[in-house]
Design a protein around this motif. Sequence first.
Motif, short mmCIF file in Angstrom:
data_model
loop_
_atom_site.label_atom_id
_atom_site.label_comp_id
_atom_site.label_asym_id
_atom_site.label_seq_id
_atom_site.Cartn_x
_atom_site.Cartn_y
_atom_site.Cartn_z
N ASP A 180 -1.35 -2.77 7.10
CA ASP A 180 -1.11 -1.88 5.96
C ASP A 180 0.24 -1.17 6.13
O ASP A 180 0.73 -1.01 7.25
CB ASP A 180 -2.23 -0.84 5.92
CG ASP A 180 -2.42 -0.22 4.54
OD1 ASP A 180 -1.64 -0.53 3.63
OD2 ASP A 180 -3.37 0.56 4.39
N ASP A 181 0.80 -0.74 5.01
CA ASP A 181 2.06 0.03 5.01
C ASP A 181 3.14 -0.68 5.81
O ASP A 181 3.93 -0.04 6.51
CB ASP A 181 1.84 1.44 5.59
CG ASP A 181 0.76 2.21 4.86
OD1 ASP A 181 0.42 1.82 3.73
OD2 ASP A 181 0.26 3.20 5.41
N ASP A 203 4.60 -1.90 2.08
CA ASP A 203 4.41 -0.51 1.68
C ASP A 203 5.00 -0.24 0.30
O ASP A 203 6.04 -0.79 -0.06
CB ASP A 203 5.05 0.43 2.70
CG ASP A 203 4.63 1.86 2.45
OD1 ASP A 203 3.43 2.15 2.63
OD2 ASP A 203 5.48 2.67 2.04
N GLU A 237 1.89 -3.54 -2.45
CA GLU A 237 1.11 -2.42 -2.96
C GLU A 237 1.97 -1.49 -3.79
O GLU A 237 3.19 -1.48 -3.67
CB GLU A 237 0.39 -1.66 -1.83
CG GLU A 237 1.27 -1.00 -0.82
CD GLU A 237 0.49 -0.21 0.24
OE1 GLU A 237 -0.68 -0.51 0.53
OE2 GLU A 237 1.08 0.73 0.78
MG MG Z 1 -0.76 0.96 2.25
#
Ligand code: MG
Length: 285
Positions: A180-181, A203, A237
């Motif tokens: 994630d990110d 991200d 995202e």
């Molecule tokens: Mg994220």
Amino acid sequence: YAKQKGANHFSFYFDELNMNKAKLLILDNEMRKGIDNKQFTLMYQPKVCLTTNQVMGLEALIRWENEKLGYVSPNEFIPYAEESGLIIPLSELIIDLVCNDISYLHQSGFPNLQISINISGLHFQQYNFLQSIQTILERNNISAKNLELEVTERTIMNNDADTIRKLVRLKQLGFKIAIDDFGTGYSSLSYLVRFPIDFLKIDKSFIQHITAFADKQAVVDAIIQMAHRLNLQVVAEGVESIQQCNLLKNMGCDYIQGYYFCKPKRIDDIIDFLKIWEIEHQGWM
Ligand code: MG
Ligand code: C2E
Ligand code: MG
Ligand code: MG
């Protein structure tokens, strides 16, 4: 580990939120009660495949509405939960709630969606993390193949041998792993080669203003090419516009998540969204 990092973490948190001790005490109290009373709920946001236009999965995002504090963002209470150790019971509650919703999705005619859960670094690093997650899945009769675990770069940079062992075991059990990110951590890219990862989630800071800035495009394009060379799939995202969506599609991005398709919604509203989506995208391929 928590103790060792504690002092820093606290001052970071304290500065970030400008909280005084009294407010922290209320937060602590309310979180403890909130966990006991299951005041926390989940929202879900779809991830859409850019090649098939199908909804591939949903990300579970925690929400907390408290009578004293009002709506508190996870960006505020997750750091405090990590600092105080409350993240462990909270994570277990979250996984339990997700399992419940997976059963509900199955009953509602959506048996193949992949549900992703954000896993706190502190929970992941517990020696009994695998045991803890498996126990909850077994109790709810949910299979790991329905689940994707989102961890940040920071989480897996720590403690190499143990991290590899856990990730390999999670893969064997059938979980998918997403970073994630991606791009915001301490990016030594070497872990991408060593760890069994399925997805990189770029991200949202790279996606914001991507249409206006050539350098952001260059970074995102490079991440996508690299990921594909490593047999990883890419999720962007924070996609908010059709222009961002088209640009990412042209770059070969695999999945997108963002307000452009759907804001996070409670489970019943997501089921409605999925039903409409299925009708509108029937025969798209
Ligand atoms: Mg994220
Ligand atoms: P994340 O995992 O990177 O989640 C993505 C965040 O971006 C979510 O914020 C989501 O609501 C938001 N978002 C989605 N689409 C868009 C968009 O198009 N534009 C913009 N500006 N934002 C978008 P949220 O729900 O407030 O969560 C914030 C962070 O809190 C998450 O970032 C994650 O790090 C953490 N978090 C959320 N739920 C959980 C949880 O259940 N467990 C743990 N450990 N952390 C969680
Ligand atoms: Mg996430
Ligand atoms: Mg985030």
